[in-house]
Each structure stands twice: as C-alpha cells, then as structure tokens.
Design an enzyme around this catalytic site. Structure first.
Site: not given
Length: 282
Positions: A30, A32, A34, A36-37, A148, A154, A185
C-alpha cells in the site's frame, strides 16, 4: 523500471515476458515503503526473473474512513526506493481502475481465520484484503507472492484464499523487519509523534518478555500479565493480546504438544494503531 497504471497494459507486458518463460515474484503493497518492503522485493529479485510491485491503498479493507484518509502516500519516495533495489515493474492503479464504479468487497469464507484477532476489531477487513489480493493475483499471475509476517493473520488468510480458489501462486511469508529499537516496521510509524515513537518499542519489549515467560505461565496467566503491563503504561493503550495456534489462529486456553503458538498484539499509540506478533516456541 517500467510503471503501469492500467491493468490491460500490465497484463499485456507480463504475457510477453511469460512467453519468454520469465518467472515473476510479486510484492503487493500500500506504498509508504520501508526497509521491510524492500527486503521482500530483494527476495523476489533473487528468486525470479522479474520483480513486480503494486502500490495501491485499498479502500475496502479500511473499516475507519479517517484511517484511510490519513494513510501516508509517498509516491515519489516509493519510486526512488524501488529504483534503488532495481525493481522491474511498478503497478500503480487508481481506485477506479481496480473497482470501476463498484467499490465494495466480495464476501469470503476463510474457514474461520477471519473471525479471530483483527477480524473481531475490524469489521469487513479481511473481505477487503481477499478482494484486492485475489484481483491483483489475477492481473499479475505471479509464480510467487511475498508478504511480511508482521501481518501474520493476513498471511494465513491469503494462503487460505489461494488454497480455496486454487490460485496458481505460491505464497511466502518473510521475517518481520524491525527498527533498531525493536519497533516493527510499518508505514503507519511515520504518523507517530515523537513522544509516541519513543514509547512504541515497549510493544516488542513486552512480547519478548512474554516469550520468556511462556514456558512457565499458562496462556491465561500470560495474557493477564501483558494486560497489567499496559495498564501501567502512561501512553500506550492495549486493544488486545492473544496467544493463538499459528495454523488455526484459535485462541489457546492451554498448551498442547506439537502445536506452534504465536502471541499477537494490537496497541493504540494515540490514534495510530500498531500491531505485532512473536513466535512463542521455536
């Protein structure tokens, strides 16, 4: 990096890549973005010929319109980060492109996974998640999709979606990325005030202590202990703490052999809702 805003154009491009037998690793986000992405994208790059990322703030998975309106949007920064890790394709559709004029969720049955934890507090959330993930999988048709483990519930629901709809994609969960002080994160972290940002690492510290105590305390005792820690905290407000079976997500009332348990937590830092989890027995 190629950027697409239209489903048809993306599908056309990817179909030519598949004809050349190129494999696709997909990371739905989505925005934004960081670290982690970026770790998920690097994994997709390492394992596949093409790394495809979607940036789409999905309105149907928000039960709170104010949360949707305030969700951080950092497109230029996202593009720069994607280019820094050599992402191959960005899909950046509008709400109209995904939903046309019918911005509603499909209804799903995830065998009860959707009624636990987040499902109890966010009405319709997982119908929204299922709707967008199924739509994106049908558009991109990836070999593997990466998520993640911060959103562990999810992740389990998306695996169930793939199983029930027999979607030809492998879903892989990847470790939670944390700030140096332990805070998981999250795109929402950027909205924390300085005071709440300094307080937020208390969440993970409490989870780590809970993990140590899990050997000697029952799930009920441990839950009461965590609730007590947050009652004493001047800033953070606990929404829920649950110890659950990783597979079924059912709340544990006692410990059973050969069952993997995970602790799940949701906390309000002001009006920002933060979630986290930890495996209790490795």
């Amino acid at each position: 990096m190629k950027i697409f805003t239209r489903k048809s154009e993306l599908k056309e491009f990817l179909s030519t890549q598949k004809k050349d037998e190129k494999s696709i690793g997909f990371v739905p986000t989505m925005g934004a973005l960081h670290q982690g992405h970026l770790s998920l994208i690097k994994r997709a790059k390492k394992k596949h010929d093409l790394a495809v990322v979607s940036v789409f703030v999905n309105p149907t998975q928000f039960d709170n319109k104010e949360d949707l309106a305030k969700y951080p949007k950092t497109y230029d920064n996202d593009v720069a980060l994607l280019e820094s890790v050599n992402c191959d394709v960005l899909f950046f559709p509008s709400v109209e492109e995904i939903y046309a004029e019918n911005v509603v969720s499909e209804k799903f049955d995830f065998d009860g996974l959707e009624h636990q934890m987040e499902g109890k507090f966010r009405d319709g959330h997982f119908d929204g998640v299922g709707t967008i993930v199924k739509t994106l999988f049908e558009i991109v048709e990836p070999n593997t999709a990466y998520f993640g483990k911060k959103d562990f519930q999810q992740l389990q629901i998306i695996k169930k979606l793939v199983e029930k709809y027999e979607l030809p994609v492998i879903v892989k969960g990847r470790p939670i990325f944390r700030e140096e002080d332990g805070l998981a994160m999250s795109s929402r972290n950027t909205r924390l005030t300085k005071e709440y940002r300094e307080a937020a690492p208390f969440i993970y510290k409490t989870l780590k202590k809970a993990k140590k105590k899990f050997g000697s305390k029952s799930p009920e005792e441990l839950t009461k202990w965590v609730e007590k820690q947050f009652k004493k905290h001047p800033l953070l407000e606990l929404e829920y703490f649950t110890i659950a079976d990783e597979k079924t997500l059912q709340t544990a009332t006692k410990k059973e052999a050969n069952t993997k348990y995970r602790a799940f937590i949701a906390v309000f830092a002001g009006d920002i809702r933060l979630i986290d989890n930890i495996r209790l027995k490795d």
